[in-house]
Write a protein that holds these residues in place. Structure first.
Motif, PDB file in Angstrom:
ATOM      1  N   ALA A 147      11.481  46.251  27.054  1.00 44.58           N
ATOM      2  CA  ALA A 147      11.110  46.718  25.720  1.00 44.58           C
ATOM      3  C   ALA A 147      11.526  45.716  24.643  1.00 44.58           C
ATOM      4  O   ALA A 147      10.789  45.470  23.688  1.00 44.58           O
ATOM      5  CB  ALA A 147      11.733  48.083  25.444  1.00 44.58           C
TER       6      ALA A 147
ATOM      7  N   ASN B  98       2.209  50.778  28.947  1.00 47.59           N
ATOM      8  CA  ASN B  98       2.719  51.422  30.154  1.00 47.59           C
ATOM      9  C   ASN B  98       1.562  51.995  30.960  1.00 47.59           C
ATOM     10  O   ASN B  98       0.938  52.977  30.557  1.00 47.59           O
ATOM     11  CB  ASN B  98       3.707  52.533  29.798  1.00 47.59           C
ATOM     12  CG  ASN B  98       4.287  53.207  31.038  1.00 47.59           C
ATOM     13  OD1 ASN B  98       4.104  52.742  32.166  1.00 47.59           O
ATOM     14  ND2 ASN B  98       4.982  54.309  30.843  1.00 47.59           N
TER      15      ASN B  98
ATOM     16  N   CYS C 265      11.321  51.885  24.333  1.00 48.79           N
ATOM     17  CA  CYS C 265      10.549  51.246  23.260  1.00 48.79           C
ATOM     18  C   CYS C 265      10.924  51.821  21.895  1.00 48.79           C
ATOM     19  O   CYS C 265      11.114  51.073  20.924  1.00 48.79           O
ATOM     20  CB  CYS C 265       9.061  51.429  23.509  1.00 48.79           C
ATOM     21  SG  CYS C 265       8.433  50.488  24.921  1.00 48.79           S
TER      22      CYS C 265
ATOM     23  N   TYR D 105       4.449  51.114  21.599  1.00 52.08           N
ATOM     24  CA  TYR D 105       4.267  51.655  22.951  1.00 52.08           C
ATOM     25  C   TYR D 105       2.912  52.330  23.039  1.00 52.08           C
ATOM     26  O   TYR D 105       2.530  53.114  22.152  1.00 52.08           O
ATOM     27  CB  TYR D 105       5.369  52.673  23.259  1.00 52.08           C
ATOM     28  CG  TYR D 105       5.149  53.477  24.523  1.00 52.08           C
ATOM     29  CD1 TYR D 105       5.612  53.020  25.750  1.00 52.08           C
ATOM     30  CD2 TYR D 105       4.478  54.702  24.492  1.00 52.08           C
ATOM     31  CE1 TYR D 105       5.410  53.746  26.912  1.00 52.08           C
ATOM     32  CE2 TYR D 105       4.277  55.437  25.652  1.00 52.08           C
ATOM     33  CZ  TYR D 105       4.737  54.958  26.866  1.00 52.08           C
ATOM     34  OH  TYR D 105       4.545  55.675  28.019  1.00 52.08           O
TER      35      TYR D 105
ATOM     36  N   SER E 275      11.534  57.015  16.675  1.00 50.90           N
ATOM     37  CA  SER E 275      10.613  55.904  16.429  1.00 50.90           C
ATOM     38  C   SER E 275      10.328  55.721  14.944  1.00 50.90           C
ATOM     39  O   SER E 275      10.073  54.600  14.490  1.00 50.90           O
ATOM     40  CB  SER E 275       9.308  56.097  17.215  1.00 50.90           C
ATOM     41  OG  SER E 275       8.731  57.360  16.966  1.00 50.90           O
TER      42      SER E 275
ATOM     43  N   LEU F 244       4.523  47.346  24.132  1.00 49.97           N
ATOM     44  CA  LEU F 244       4.519  47.514  25.583  1.00 49.97           C
ATOM     45  C   LEU F 244       3.400  48.461  25.993  1.00 49.97           C
ATOM     46  O   LEU F 244       3.256  49.549  25.420  1.00 49.97           O
ATOM     47  CB  LEU F 244       5.868  48.047  26.067  1.00 49.97           C
ATOM     48  CG  LEU F 244       6.042  48.134  27.586  1.00 49.97           C
ATOM     49  CD1 LEU F 244       7.455  47.754  27.988  1.00 49.97           C
ATOM     50  CD2 LEU F 244       5.721  49.535  28.110  1.00 49.97           C
TER      51      LEU F 244
ATOM     52  N   THR G 194       9.992  48.913  19.393  1.00 47.65           N
ATOM     53  CA  THR G 194       8.850  48.279  20.062  1.00 47.65           C
ATOM     54  C   THR G 194       7.674  49.234  20.110  1.00 47.65           C
ATOM     55  O   THR G 194       7.834  50.415  20.431  1.00 47.65           O
ATOM     56  CB  THR G 194       9.240  47.872  21.500  1.00 47.65           C
ATOM     57  OG1 THR G 194      10.319  46.937  21.438  1.00 47.65           O
ATOM     58  CG2 THR G 194       8.071  47.262  22.248  1.00 47.65           C
TER      59      THR G 194
ATOM     60  N   ALA H 127       8.974  52.041  15.078  1.00 48.22           N
ATOM     61  CA  ALA H 127       8.163  51.798  16.274  1.00 48.22           C
ATOM     62  C   ALA H 127       6.931  52.701  16.239  1.00 48.22           C
ATOM     63  O   ALA H 127       7.028  53.883  15.908  1.00 48.22           O
ATOM     64  CB  ALA H 127       8.975  52.076  17.534  1.00 48.22           C
TER      65      ALA H 127
ATOM     66  N   LEU I 126       4.329  54.526  18.465  1.00 52.23           N
ATOM     67  CA  LEU I 126       4.089  54.992  19.825  1.00 52.23           C
ATOM     68  C   LEU I 126       2.745  55.719  19.854  1.00 52.23           C
ATOM     69  O   LEU I 126       2.527  56.652  19.076  1.00 52.23           O
ATOM     70  CB  LEU I 126       5.195  55.946  20.284  1.00 52.23           C
ATOM     71  CG  LEU I 126       6.502  55.348  20.832  1.00 52.23           C
ATOM     72  CD1 LEU I 126       7.178  54.437  19.818  1.00 52.23           C
ATOM     73  CD2 LEU I 126       7.461  56.465  21.255  1.00 52.23           C
TER      74      LEU I 126
END
Length: 421
Positions: free
Chosen positions: A79, A87, A104, A111, A132, A85, A109, A137, A139
């Motif tokens: 991460a 997944n 993440c 995601y 997040s 990233l 990060t 981040a 997501l």
């Protein structure tokens, strides 16, 4: 965010759909800095060796990271190496999709994943949204065929209504009809079976994923007229509960933020898979509901399905190239007359070949376009493809992924299907 080694890390590059995403990212015109990650380094390097139409210099630039859901430190390192990233290691309930998303969120990060497992998505929303937001981040679960085309076409149809009414009309409901030709992989079967173990996969709560509750009532409608497809009817499918949850999360996030692109307080999302007759829709719906019941209430059916279509297998490329998706979503304004249509078309298997493009472009939107996204996205959190940045993502899908997205005011059309031929 401090400089990271990679724009995008692809976790699960050796899987059936993961290898397609690896090819897509490696050959992308923007040449993002990428690394492929997974448990087995030799298998990852084998994926890299099989890349086509990619220069040697580009191949040599691709990083390799060894990571496993069983090793928390490896997830954290992975991460922290990426701006975003991807997944693709599913089933997500079985292979700790939440833990990957958590790494993440904590690292700031981005995601994205392909999950259609509502229980995993709900866990991510419940426990990682605030985290997040703190780290900024972004997501975005469910960025593949589950449920990007349905969510994004709804957003674009609403946009068409807003433009037709000078941004004044709220939306009563959006009706999505979809005609698809595709295949089923072992990964999809495994995810469906694992999801059924976690909770009832029937249609129980349309606001299961939303930060707000609205007026929609969960109902498995077996026959639904689809005016955007002349003389056709829509059926209930296994996609319906999750698609509805994602579309309503978009609604809830935009309502909560009071953004100009919000849908309105009484919005509802409806959908149907295109069939040729009302009888056909009824039969398809009945089969889907029977499968739902069997998977939820018995253990043998899921096990049998997983043995029949083993994980890691899927249709050959020759067959996938013959697939397609034609998704037409109509947003109906609450003024009783304004209608906006969005069409979302792809050539190629929408669930695998094109899903690799969907998820890759979602990740690249986060990596490269963050300053163009809506305020609600730049604040971070667990978002949807549409809430993250509907127009920007649609633009990238059209430019790079071979997706045709069109919007139109169809308020005065007597026959919407004839209007859009």
């Amino acid at each position: 965010m401090a400089s990271r080694a990679y724009d995008v890390v692809l976790y699960g590059a050796t899987g059936f759909t993961g290898s397609m995403a690896a090819q897509y990212l490696a050959a992308h015109p923007q040449a993002p800095k990428v690394a492929f990650a997974g448990r087995n380094e030799a298998k990852i390097r084998n994926v890299i060796a099989k890349l086509t139409n990619v220069s040697k210099e580009r191949v040599d630039s691709i990083g390799v990271l060894v990571a496993s859901a069983e090793d928390e430190a490896s997830l954290q390192h992975m991460a922290q190496s990426a701006n975003v990233l991807i997944n693709m290691v599913g089933p997500y309930a079985l292979y700790k999709g939440f833990e990957v998303a958590k790494a993440c969120a904590e690292a700031g990060t981005g995601y994205v994943d392909l999950t259609g497992e509502s229980s995993v998505y709900k866990h991510i929303v419940k426990d990682l949204h605030s985290v997040s937001k703190q780290t900024k981040a972004i997501l975005v679960p469910s960025s593949g065929f589950d449920s990007l085309p349905f969510d994004l076409s709804t957003y674009m149809a609403v946009k068409a209504v807003r433009e037709a009414t000078g941004q004044t009309a709220d939306i009563d409901y959006a009706l999505c009809g979809y005609l698809i030709k595709g295949s089923v992989s072992g990964g999809t079967i495994a995810s469906l079976a694992e999801q059924a173990k976690e909770h009832d996969i029937g249609f129980r709560d349309p606001y299961d994923l939303s930060p707000k509750r609205g007026t929609q009532v969960a109902k498995a409608v077996k026959v639904r007229a689809l005016p955007q497809f002349a003389h056709k009817y829509g059926s209930y499918t296994l996609f319906t509960p999750h698609n509805t949850g994602v579309a309503n999360r978009t609604w809830g996030l935009l309502e909560e933020a009071q953004q100009g692109d919000r849908y309105g307080p009484k919005f509802r999302y409806l959908e149907g898979y295109v069939t040729h007759s009302a009888v056909g829709a009824y039969l398809v719906s009945s089969v889907m509901l029977l499968i739902t019941w069997l998977l939820t209430h018995t253990t043998n059916v899921g096990s049998w399905m997983r043995k029949a279509v083993p994980q890691g297998t899927g249709a050959p490329m020759e067959k996938q190239l013959k697939g397609f998706a034609n998704i037409r979503t109509v947003a109906f304004a609450n003024d009783g007359k304004t209608k906006g249509l969005a069409t979302f078309k792809v050539k190629g298997d929408p669930g695998y070949l094109k899903t690799a493009a969907f998820i890759s472009e979602t990740a690249l939107t986060i990596a490269f376009e963050k300053q163009r996204l809506q305020p609600v996205a730049r604040q971070g959190g667990v978002l949807t493809p549409a809430a993250m940045g509907g127009e920007v993502l649609a633009e990238r899908l059209s430019k790079y992924a071979g997706v045709t997205i069109e919007t139109k005011d169809v308020s005065n059309s007597l026959n919407m299907a004839e209007e859009i031929k």
